[in-house]
Design an enzyme around this catalytic site. Structure first.
Site, PDB file in Angstrom:
ATOM      1  N   LYS A 177      -4.828  -3.077  32.903  1.00  0.00           N
ATOM      2  CA  LYS A 177      -5.145  -4.302  32.163  1.00  0.00           C
ATOM      3  C   LYS A 177      -5.482  -5.423  33.147  1.00  0.00           C
ATOM      4  O   LYS A 177      -4.611  -5.874  33.899  1.00  0.00           O
ATOM      5  CB  LYS A 177      -3.943  -4.739  31.314  1.00  0.00           C
ATOM      6  CG  LYS A 177      -4.331  -5.857  30.352  1.00  0.00           C
ATOM      7  CD  LYS A 177      -3.146  -6.574  29.750  1.00  0.00           C
ATOM      8  CE  LYS A 177      -2.672  -7.724  30.572  1.00  0.00           C
ATOM      9  NZ  LYS A 177      -3.656  -8.805  30.755  1.00  0.00           N
ATOM     10  N   GLU A 253       3.600  -7.260  43.603  1.00  0.00           N
ATOM     11  CA  GLU A 253       3.056  -8.236  44.554  1.00  0.00           C
ATOM     12  C   GLU A 253       3.034  -9.575  43.830  1.00  0.00           C
ATOM     13  O   GLU A 253       2.215  -9.780  42.923  1.00  0.00           O
ATOM     14  CB  GLU A 253       1.668  -7.802  45.035  1.00  0.00           C
ATOM     15  CG  GLU A 253       1.757  -6.514  45.860  1.00  0.00           C
ATOM     16  CD  GLU A 253       0.426  -5.939  46.317  1.00  0.00           C
ATOM     17  OE1 GLU A 253       0.446  -4.906  46.995  1.00  0.00           O
ATOM     18  OE2 GLU A 253      -0.628  -6.505  45.971  1.00  0.00           O
ATOM     19  N   CYS A 287      -2.577 -15.751  46.936  1.00  0.00           N
ATOM     20  CA  CYS A 287      -1.108 -15.722  47.064  1.00  0.00           C
ATOM     21  C   CYS A 287      -0.668 -15.990  48.486  1.00  0.00           C
ATOM     22  O   CYS A 287       0.460 -16.379  48.726  1.00  0.00           O
ATOM     23  CB  CYS A 287      -0.593 -14.368  46.607  1.00  0.00           C
ATOM     24  SG  CYS A 287      -1.334 -13.018  47.540  1.00  0.00           S
ATOM     25  N   GLU A 389       5.613 -22.722  44.047  1.00  0.00           N
ATOM     26  CA  GLU A 389       4.208 -22.374  44.270  1.00  0.00           C
ATOM     27  C   GLU A 389       3.323 -23.176  43.317  1.00  0.00           C
ATOM     28  O   GLU A 389       3.528 -23.156  42.103  1.00  0.00           O
ATOM     29  CB  GLU A 389       4.015 -20.874  44.007  1.00  0.00           C
ATOM     30  CG  GLU A 389       2.595 -20.401  44.232  1.00  0.00           C
ATOM     31  CD  GLU A 389       2.387 -18.955  43.779  1.00  0.00           C
ATOM     32  OE1 GLU A 389       2.731 -18.636  42.616  1.00  0.00           O
ATOM     33  OE2 GLU A 389       1.875 -18.155  44.572  1.00  0.00           O
TER      34      GLU A 389
HETATM   35  P1  NAD Z   1       0.518 -13.854  35.689  1.00  0.00           P
HETATM   36  O1  NAD Z   1       1.834 -13.308  36.083  1.00  0.00           O
HETATM   37  O2  NAD Z   1       0.479 -14.975  34.721  1.00  0.00           O
HETATM   38  O3  NAD Z   1      -0.407 -12.722  35.054  1.00  0.00           O
HETATM   39  C1  NAD Z   1      -0.704 -11.537  35.755  1.00  0.00           C
HETATM   40  C2  NAD Z   1      -0.968 -10.424  34.757  1.00  0.00           C
HETATM   41  O4  NAD Z   1       0.227 -10.148  34.042  1.00  0.00           O
HETATM   42  C3  NAD Z   1      -2.017 -10.758  33.710  1.00  0.00           C
HETATM   43  O5  NAD Z   1      -2.808  -9.608  33.498  1.00  0.00           O
HETATM   44  C4  NAD Z   1      -1.187 -11.089  32.498  1.00  0.00           C
HETATM   45  O6  NAD Z   1      -1.847 -10.867  31.274  1.00  0.00           O
HETATM   46  C5  NAD Z   1      -0.035 -10.123  32.654  1.00  0.00           C
HETATM   47  N1  NAD Z   1       1.196 -10.493  31.968  1.00  0.00           N
HETATM   48  C6  NAD Z   1       1.667 -11.732  31.736  1.00  0.00           C
HETATM   49  N2  NAD Z   1       2.844 -11.664  31.081  1.00  0.00           N
HETATM   50  C7  NAD Z   1       3.121 -10.347  30.905  1.00  0.00           C
HETATM   51  C8  NAD Z   1       4.184  -9.633  30.286  1.00  0.00           C
HETATM   52  N3  NAD Z   1       5.213 -10.247  29.720  1.00  0.00           N
HETATM   53  N4  NAD Z   1       4.141  -8.280  30.307  1.00  0.00           N
HETATM   54  C9  NAD Z   1       3.111  -7.632  30.880  1.00  0.00           C
HETATM   55  N5  NAD Z   1       2.066  -8.257  31.456  1.00  0.00           N
HETATM   56  C10 NAD Z   1       2.070  -9.601  31.477  1.00  0.00           C
HETATM   57  O7  NAD Z   1      -0.197 -14.229  37.058  1.00  0.00           O
HETATM   58  P2  NAD Z   1      -1.589 -14.980  37.244  1.00  0.00           P
HETATM   59  O8  NAD Z   1      -1.393 -16.395  36.828  1.00  0.00           O
HETATM   60  O9  NAD Z   1      -2.662 -14.163  36.623  1.00  0.00           O
HETATM   61  O10 NAD Z   1      -1.797 -14.903  38.830  1.00  0.00           O
HETATM   62  C11 NAD Z   1      -1.360 -15.864  39.725  1.00  0.00           C
HETATM   63  C12 NAD Z   1      -0.047 -15.441  40.352  1.00  0.00           C
HETATM   64  O11 NAD Z   1      -0.187 -14.169  40.966  1.00  0.00           O
HETATM   65  C13 NAD Z   1       0.428 -16.356  41.458  1.00  0.00           C
HETATM   66  O12 NAD Z   1       1.808 -16.529  41.356  1.00  0.00           O
HETATM   67  C14 NAD Z   1       0.101 -15.592  42.731  1.00  0.00           C
HETATM   68  O13 NAD Z   1       0.877 -15.937  43.861  1.00  0.00           O
HETATM   69  C15 NAD Z   1       0.351 -14.198  42.287  1.00  0.00           C
HETATM   70  N6  NAD Z   1      -0.366 -13.246  43.143  1.00  0.00           N
HETATM   71  C16 NAD Z   1       0.332 -12.514  44.062  1.00  0.00           C
HETATM   72  C17 NAD Z   1      -0.336 -11.631  44.909  1.00  0.00           C
HETATM   73  C18 NAD Z   1       0.382 -10.819  45.957  1.00  0.00           C
HETATM   74  O14 NAD Z   1      -0.246  -9.920  46.516  1.00  0.00           O
HETATM   75  N7  NAD Z   1       1.640 -11.082  46.246  1.00  0.00           N
HETATM   76  C19 NAD Z   1      -1.701 -11.499  44.795  1.00  0.00           C
HETATM   77  C20 NAD Z   1      -2.382 -12.269  43.852  1.00  0.00           C
HETATM   78  C21 NAD Z   1      -1.701 -13.142  43.015  1.00  0.00           C
HETATM   79  O1  6OD Z   2      -6.005  -8.089  50.702  1.00  0.00           O
HETATM   80  C1  6OD Z   2      -5.267  -7.483  49.914  1.00  0.00           C
HETATM   81  O2  6OD Z   2      -5.172  -6.247  49.926  1.00  0.00           O
HETATM   82  C2  6OD Z   2      -4.482  -8.236  48.939  1.00  0.00           C
HETATM   83  N1  6OD Z   2      -3.654  -7.499  48.166  1.00  0.00           N
HETATM   84  C3  6OD Z   2      -4.612  -9.572  48.845  1.00  0.00           C
HETATM   85  C4  6OD Z   2      -3.867 -10.380  47.964  1.00  0.00           C
HETATM   86  C5  6OD Z   2      -4.135 -11.687  47.874  1.00  0.00           C
HETATM   87  C6  6OD Z   2      -3.434 -12.539  46.976  1.00  0.00           C
HETATM   88  O3  6OD Z   2      -3.931 -13.396  46.307  1.00  0.00           O
END
Ligand code: NAD
Ligand code: 6OD
Length: 485
Positions: A177, A253, A287, A389
């Site tokens: 998804k 992640e 992130c 964040e």
């Molecule tokens: P989010 O957690 O709001 O949503 C991510 C996904 O989870 C979406 O597809 C959403 O529909 C789904 N989702 C939301 N609630 C859910 C539930 N209860 N059950 C199942 N699925 C659910 O995150 P976002 O706002 O889309 O992304 C931004 C966040 O992601 C930031 O906090 C960022 O730091 C983090 N992020 C982390 C990494 C990493 O590698 N550590 C990478 C990219 C983004």
């Molecule tokens: O470069 C990658 O493989 C990776 N997972 C990056 C994540 C970035 C976060 O926003």
């Protein structure tokens, strides 16, 4: 651009959902797509299709299975312009960034994990037995099974394929998804999967939201064998609770509140350019972005002035204009969240060095979700803007005196994703990088990636590591075979 209709991809067929929702372009507010939200029955059907496809997919000789991954990579490149337009329409990110990072990485992820699957060795030990003979132990790796992939909106294709590629390479089938905010490139990937003849059910895409929608239907499904998720820490916590009754493995992640440490012996210009990138890239929506910047006192004032200049040089333009260096935030809803932190920072006592609000253009960009790149100083380390964040183009800069103090400040967080250290003293660079309580520490660079390396965070930033062979830990399960010789 014409308005698209995005459907679910279940068992090799595109299907309408129970209702549609609108996807708007964050650069100008225009309608991009009508997206078909999957029902619970459709998610069930996707899981059933993945389950049915699993034995044959897992049993395919690895070269044949990975040929499909190379074909998917080629297919992304063949339709590069479609992917680029879709990603930009969904996110508003500048064409320079999406064309050099997001879309190429979508293809690279498939090739990288195909190569790893083809060249895997096997752990084995010769064991002395009590009767003076020997036994051969080897750890035979099996796919985990049907994997649920849930991905966020900030690097949509990159992060979607970062999970789908290893899952498929190691013999799993997938129900995935994408974020409801960025549904377009995942749908294009489903088209490519159909074009290259990926067996039906191996890769399924369902659209929808989190709670009471496709996200929750996946995480609570009894026939899913594990969940790999990228997104907010709070969502990770909700998903952990959802999978707990079935004791399912997770790979998470999550968010970050990363530090950049700039020592007085750093190459000043490289550090300023590097920190400008680690703060403002992708409008701060990576992130790994460094929202906390600590600079050694002798160069502090000069550094603040130089980073301010870099921020003010950013070109907040139209995404398709190659001169644009910063696009809008991903949505108006997300801009409201970032703006709430801009107000909070002032209440918490910040000095606003630059930015702090919404720019005006006098054209269609005023309907977009643009925001000014913002730098703060003067906040206490206990401030919420230092602890939480924001996920926007913002940073706080604070001075430090000693290496010990810099390490203590950087590690004073419940997150543990990434850090960047800037110094020309490489002994110090190694020492400080190793002292960071994070999964990824960069020295004199940032977001420089080698897909064979472990990626992930600790604390609130996640569970587990993916990348290269590290992905085996989540996507496969070993059976140890002990043969007495
Ligand atoms: P989010 O957690 O709001 O949503 C991510 C996904 O989870 C979406 O597809 C959403 O529909 C789904 N989702 C939301 N609630 C859910 C539930 N209860 N059950 C199942 N699925 C659910 O995150 P976002 O706002 O889309 O992304 C931004 C966040 O992601 C930031 O906090 C960022 O730091 C983090 N992020 C982390 C990494 C990493 O590698 N550590 C990478 C990219 C983004
Ligand atoms: O470069 C990658 O493989 C990776 N997972 C990056 C994540 C970035 C976060 O926003």
């Amino acid at each position: 651009m014409s308005v698209k209709t995005l459907r679910n991809f279940i068992g090799g067929r595109f299907e309408d959902g129970i209702r549609t929702f609108d996807k708007l372009n964050p650069a100008n507010g225009e309608l991009v797509a009508h997206v078909h939200e999957a029902s619970r029955d459709q998610v069930n059907a996707a899981v059933a299709a993945a389950r049915q496809a699993l034995p044959a997919w897992a049993a395919l000789p690895v070269n044949q299975r990975t040929d499909y991954l190379y074909a998917l990579a080629d297919g992304i490149e063949r339709r590069f312009d479609d992917f680029l337009a879709a990603e930009i329409g969904d996110t508003g990110k500048p064409v320079g960034w999406a064309g050099q990072i997001d879309i190429p990485r979508g293809a690279a992820n498939f090739r990288a994990f195909a190569e790893i699957a083809r060249t895997l060795d096997m752990e084995s030990f010769m064991t002395d037995t009590p009767d003076g003979r020997q036994a051969l132990n080897y750890a035979y790796r099996k796919p985990l099974g049907v994997v649920g992939v849930i991905s966020p909106w900030n690097l949509p294709l990159l992060l979607f394929t970062w999970k789908v590629a290893p899952a498929l390479a190691f013999g799993n089938t997938v129900v995935a998804k994408p974020s409801e905010v960025t549904p377009s490139t995942a749908t294009l990937l489903a088209e490519v999967a159909a074009e290259v003849g990926l067996p039906a059910g191996v890769f399924n895409v369902v659209h929808g939201f989190g709670p009471n929608s496709a996200g929750e239907f996946i995480t609570t499904h009894p026939d899913i064998d594990g969940i790999t998720f990228t997104g907010e820490s709070a969502t990770g916590s909700t998903i952990m609770k959802a999978v707990a009754p079935g004791v399912k493995p997770v790979s998470f992640e999550l968010g970050g509140k990363n530090a950049a440490l700039v020592f007085e012996d750093a190459d000043f210009d490289a550090a300023v350019a590097g920190v400008a990138r680690s703060v403002f890239a992708n409008c701060g929506q990576v992130c790994l972005c460094t929202e906390r910047v600590y600079v050694q006192r002798p160069i502090y004032d000069r550094f603040v002035a130089a980073l301010k200049l870099e921020a003010e040089k950013l070109v907040l333009g139209r995404p398709m204009d190659t001169a644009t260096t910063m696009g809008p935030l991903v949505s108006h809803e997300h801009r409201e969240k970032v703006l709430s932190y801009l107000r909070l920072a002032v209440e918490e006592g910040a000095t606003v060095v630059t930015g702090g609000g919404v720019p005006t253009f006098g054209d269609e960009r005023d309907q977009g979700a643009y925001i000014q790149p913002t730098i703060w100083t003067g906040l206490p380390e206990t401030a919420r803007c230092i602890k939480e964040e924001v996920f926007g183009p913002v940073c706080h800069i604070a001075p430090f005196d000693t290496e010990e103090e810099a390490i203590r400040l950087a590690n004073d967080t419940h997150y543990g994703l990434a850090a960047a250290v800037w110094t020309t003293n490489l002994t110090r660079g190694h020492r400080v990088a190793q002292a960071m309580q994070v999964g990824l520490a960069w020295v004199n660079c940032w977001f420089l990636r080698d897909l064979r390396t472990p990626f992930g965070g600790s604390g609130l930033s996640g569970i587990g590591r993916e990348g290269g062979r590290h992905s085996l830990h989540f996507y496969t399960e070993p059976t140890n075979v002990c043969v007495k010789l």
